[in-house]
Design a protein around this motif. Sequence first.
Motif, mmCIF file in Angstrom:
data_model
loop_
_atom_site.group_PDB
_atom_site.id
_atom_site.type_symbol
_atom_site.label_atom_id
_atom_site.label_comp_id
_atom_site.label_asym_id
_atom_site.label_seq_id
_atom_site.Cartn_x
_atom_site.Cartn_y
_atom_site.Cartn_z
ATOM 1 N N VAL A 185 62.801 48.692 51.783
ATOM 2 C CA VAL A 185 63.710 49.508 52.594
ATOM 3 C C VAL A 185 65.034 48.736 52.724
ATOM 4 C CG1 VAL A 185 63.922 50.840 54.721
ATOM 5 C CG2 VAL A 185 61.654 50.272 53.864
ATOM 6 N N PRO A 186 65.781 48.625 51.619
ATOM 7 C CA PRO A 186 66.971 47.771 51.644
ATOM 8 C C PRO A 186 68.070 48.251 52.586
ATOM 9 C CG PRO A 186 66.859 48.991 49.596
ATOM 10 C CD PRO A 186 65.567 49.225 50.315
ATOM 11 N N HIS A 187 68.200 49.556 52.788
ATOM 12 C CA HIS A 187 69.275 50.018 53.678
ATOM 13 C C HIS A 187 69.064 49.527 55.111
ATOM 14 C CE1 HIS A 187 66.268 53.224 54.026
ATOM 15 N NE2 HIS A 187 66.781 53.483 55.221
ATOM 16 N N LEU A 188 67.818 49.494 55.566
ATOM 17 C CA LEU A 188 67.545 48.968 56.905
ATOM 18 C C LEU A 188 67.766 47.462 56.961
ATOM 19 C CD1 LEU A 188 64.365 50.943 58.023
ATOM 20 C CD2 LEU A 188 66.701 51.183 58.871
ATOM 21 N N ALA A 189 67.351 46.767 55.921
ATOM 22 C CA ALA A 189 67.524 45.315 55.880
ATOM 23 C C ALA A 189 69.005 44.954 55.903
ATOM 24 C CB ALA A 189 66.857 44.746 54.625
ATOM 25 N N ILE A 190 69.819 45.681 55.149
ATOM 26 C CA ILE A 190 71.253 45.405 55.105
ATOM 27 C C ILE A 190 71.898 45.762 56.438
ATOM 28 C CG2 ILE A 190 73.443 46.081 54.031
ATOM 29 C CD1 ILE A 190 71.813 46.399 51.388
ATOM 30 N N GLN A 191 71.560 46.930 56.973
ATOM 31 C CA GLN A 191 72.152 47.362 58.241
ATOM 32 C C GLN A 191 71.818 46.373 59.366
ATOM 33 O OE1 GLN A 191 70.987 51.291 59.461
ATOM 34 N NE2 GLN A 191 72.584 51.409 61.010
ATOM 35 N N LEU A 195 71.159 41.208 48.549
ATOM 36 C CA LEU A 195 70.563 42.545 48.584
ATOM 37 C C LEU A 195 71.445 43.561 47.876
ATOM 38 C CD1 LEU A 195 69.221 42.508 52.230
ATOM 39 C CD2 LEU A 195 67.827 42.827 50.185
ATOM 40 N N LEU A 196 72.748 43.464 48.070
ATOM 41 C CA LEU A 196 73.668 44.408 47.436
ATOM 42 C C LEU A 196 73.748 44.201 45.925
ATOM 43 C CD1 LEU A 196 76.549 44.633 50.062
ATOM 44 C CD2 LEU A 196 74.854 46.393 49.484
ATOM 45 N N GLN A 197 73.484 42.990 45.474
ATOM 46 C CA GLN A 197 73.433 42.770 44.028
ATOM 47 C C GLN A 197 72.246 43.517 43.419
ATOM 48 O OE1 GLN A 197 73.413 38.513 43.503
ATOM 49 N NE2 GLN A 197 75.605 38.494 43.014
ATOM 50 N N ARG A 198 71.142 43.531 44.122
ATOM 51 C CA ARG A 198 69.938 44.223 43.637
ATOM 52 C C ARG A 198 70.046 45.736 43.796
ATOM 53 N NH1 ARG A 198 64.968 40.955 43.449
ATOM 54 N NH2 ARG A 198 65.519 38.813 43.947
ATOM 55 N N ARG A 199 70.679 46.158 44.892
ATOM 56 C CA ARG A 199 70.803 47.586 45.202
ATOM 57 C C ARG A 199 72.253 47.907 45.561
ATOM 58 N NH1 ARG A 199 65.388 49.252 46.401
ATOM 59 N NH2 ARG A 199 66.054 51.420 46.320
ATOM 60 N N PRO A 200 73.145 48.020 44.580
ATOM 61 C CA PRO A 200 74.573 48.169 44.864
ATOM 62 C C PRO A 200 74.988 49.519 45.461
ATOM 63 C CG PRO A 200 74.185 48.261 42.507
ATOM 64 C CD PRO A 200 72.869 47.945 43.151
ATOM 65 N N MET A 226 74.644 51.494 48.183
ATOM 66 C CA MET A 226 74.200 51.605 49.571
ATOM 67 C C MET A 226 75.228 52.315 50.451
ATOM 68 S SD MET A 226 71.226 50.398 50.319
ATOM 69 C CE MET A 226 70.201 50.527 48.904
ATOM 70 N N GLY A 227 76.116 53.067 49.833
ATOM 71 C CA GLY A 227 77.051 53.901 50.568
ATOM 72 C C GLY A 227 77.956 53.119 51.503
ATOM 73 N N VAL A 228 78.032 53.567 52.754
ATOM 74 C CA VAL A 228 78.932 52.995 53.747
ATOM 75 C C VAL A 228 78.595 51.536 54.066
ATOM 76 C CG1 VAL A 228 77.634 53.742 55.775
ATOM 77 C CG2 VAL A 228 80.104 53.504 55.925
ATOM 78 N N LEU A 229 77.372 51.118 53.829
ATOM 79 C CA LEU A 229 76.987 49.734 54.093
ATOM 80 C C LEU A 229 77.756 48.765 53.191
ATOM 81 C CD1 LEU A 229 73.131 50.094 54.597
ATOM 82 C CD2 LEU A 229 74.894 49.845 56.347
ATOM 83 N N VAL A 230 78.099 49.213 51.985
ATOM 84 C CA VAL A 230 78.882 48.372 51.073
ATOM 85 C C VAL A 230 80.256 48.116 51.692
ATOM 86 C CG1 VAL A 230 79.942 48.246 48.786
ATOM 87 C CG2 VAL A 230 77.643 49.190 49.038
ATOM 88 N N ASP A 231 80.872 49.167 52.248
ATOM 89 C CA ASP A 231 82.185 49.030 52.887
ATOM 90 C C ASP A 231 82.111 48.134 54.117
ATOM 91 O OD1 ASP A 231 83.217 50.747 50.969
ATOM 92 O OD2 ASP A 231 82.900 52.527 52.229
#
Length: 137
Positions: free
Chosen positions: A6-12, A40-45, A47-52
């Motif tokens: 669940v990378p979006h939760l981990a990043i957030q 995490l972003l390298q593995r799952r680039p 991720m929408g607004v989380l990248v910003d």
Amino acid sequence: MLTYAVPHLAIQFRIELIRVHLALSDLAGARTLMREVDELLQRRPKMGVLVDQAGELRARLSRRRGPGGPGASSLTAAELRLLPLLTTHMSIPEIAAGLFVSPNTAKTHAVSIYRKLGASTRTQAVTRARELGLLDG
């Protein structure tokens, strides 16, 4: 394992923690978390607004110079276990016995705590730890 499931939760979650560390002027902790976000972003680039959001925080971190003040993130788990015992009148060998470690290990951890908190005495270390919220008042 859940980090990659669940990378979006981990990043957030890490982005929010970075904001907390920045608010506490704990640049070392914020930079550590930023590296985790970047991995995490390298593995799952995608991720929408989380990248910003990560990019904005990365820019804020790059503008802040120096290591920042010491914080909880700079202390190891072993040092955090020993820290509350520094408030007691126990000697280092007594603390070591209570933690089931050698006196040498306890002394090494204590000296490391002093260094990381910018203290030269046990009393200064305890005072600084209380100021940082690492120990109750």
